[in-house]
Design a protein around this motif. Structure first.
Motif, PDB file in Angstrom:
ATOM      1  N   GLU A   2       0.816  -1.210   0.000  1.00  0.00           N
ATOM      2  CA  GLU A   2       0.000   0.000   0.000  1.00  0.00           C
ATOM      3  C   GLU A   2       0.853   1.265   0.000  1.00  0.00           C
ATOM      4  N   ASN A  35      -2.729  -0.335  -5.161  1.00  0.00           N
ATOM      5  CA  ASN A  35      -2.302   0.534  -4.068  1.00  0.00           C
ATOM      6  C   ASN A  35      -2.606   2.005  -4.375  1.00  0.00           C
ATOM      7  N   ASP A  36      -2.313   2.884  -3.398  1.00  0.00           N
ATOM      8  CA  ASP A  36      -2.623   4.310  -3.545  1.00  0.00           C
ATOM      9  C   ASP A  36      -1.887   4.923  -4.732  1.00  0.00           C
TER      10      ASP A  36
END
Length: 353
Positions: free
Chosen positions: A18, A37-38
């Motif tokens: 993440e 993920n971000d």
């Protein structure tokens, strides 16, 4: 998101996944997006819900290379032009690795935005191409008149049979071709000095009619197949006479190369501004290309079948010189005529009586 329940080690891996600074995805072999993920969401511009509604094929460019990222068990990498959520196109470098956990195999995909690098590479390629074209054009432009100068000079020195009109004609040819070389060198020097900030002018009150007559005379060799350009009007300006003469040489030569049969120079005084317009009745420049003609090494008429390619500096250095003298140089197409208008401070504006 995924339904997996990771172990303590798995939770650590999830946190690393993440927080990774680059885009990372987990994709099943059948194209189901398991996790992103971000950084991926920032790169692609999609939120979690939007990503969950998209398959792998929808994210990419539809190419076989994109499909192979989740079909090649040995892993692969490639670059792709893809669309973000707002339809902006970006380049990404994608690489994949096939992994397996308790729930089966999956592909770990890394996505890195390389748009800026691709843009820089494209710019560098353009610069290299422009440099190569420039060197080829300069070589051709200089070699042609120099060959004539050397050849005719040799004949004038060694061929004693040349007399009268024949000798005079060769002398005129040597002179005109030497002028061509001189004018090319002048433009090259201006471009070089401008690039390192050393370009300067020496303004003083000048008679634009007189300077224009000298410039037109300089261009006699370039316009030998056309009537001598007409000159009309008078004005005085606060400018560097040699630089104005250089600008006008470029404009008249340009008109002689590419313009119509009728070429004229119109001088006028608009109070604070003196104007010189070089006008010809040719077809004009493609409106889409007008902005680019002021760029170094560009060519307003690159496909002209009747002329060799110029080095593409004349208009660029002419505008640079005009601006340096607190003036400007602009192009327009009016009533069937191409018009290059040079504006300069009038003598009154400079406070000269």
């Amino acid at each position: 998101s995924s339904n997996r329940h990771p172990s303590r080690r798995g939770r650590t891996s999830v946190r690393a996944f993440e927080s990774a600074p680059i885009g990372m995805l987990m994709v099943s072999p059948d194209g189901n997006l398991l996790k992103a993920n971000d950084a991926t969401r920032r790169t692609l511009g999609f939120d979690c819900d939007q990503l969950s509604q998209r398959g792998w094929d929808e994210l990419g460019d539809g190419s076989p290379e994109w499909a192979s990222l989740i079909s090649d068990a040995n892993g692969t990498e490639s670059e792709h032009l893809i669309r973000q959520a707002d339809a902006t196109e970006i380049w990404v470098h994608a690489s994949s690795t096939m992994l397996e956990d308790d729930e089966g195999p999956f592909f770990a995909i890394q996505l890195v935005d390389v748009t800026s690098q691709r843009t820089l590479e494209d710019s560098l390629r353009t610069m290299v191409k422009a440099k190569d074209e420039f060197i080829a054009s300069v070589s051709h432009e200089l070699r042609t008149p120099l060959t004539a100068v050397v050849g005719f000079s040799d004949m004038l020195i060694h061929d004693q049979s040349l007399v009268g009109d024949e000798r005079a004609a060769m002398q005129r040819l040597v002179h005109s071709q030497a002028l061509s070389v001189s004018h090319i060198v002048d433009d090259l020097l201006v471009a070089a000095r401008a690039s390192n900030g050393r370009l300067s002018v020496t303004p003083r009150p000048i008679d634009l009619e007189l300077v224009t007559k000298r410039a037109v005379a300089d261009c006699a060799h370039a316009a030998s197949n056309k009537p001598t350009p007409s000159i009309a009007g008078r004005a005085e300006a606060w400018a560097d006479p040699e630089r104005v003469r250089q600008i006008l040489r470029n404009l008249v030569t340009n008109a002689a190369r590419y313009g119509g049969e009728e070429i004229g120079v119109v001088i006028s005084n608009g109070g604070a501004v003196a104007r010189i317009a070089v006008v010809d009745n040719g077809a004009g420049i493609d409106p889409k290309a007008v902005d680019s003609i002021w760029e170094p090494y560009s060519r307003a008429h690159p496909d002209s079948p009747t002329t060799t390619d110029p080095i593409g500096l004349g208009l660029a250095v002419s505008r640079q010189l005009a601006v340096l003298m607190n003036g400007d140089l602009r192009y327009s197409y009016e009533d069937g005529n191409s018009v290059f208008e040079l504006t300069l401070p009038a003598v009154a504006m400079a406070g000269v009586s």
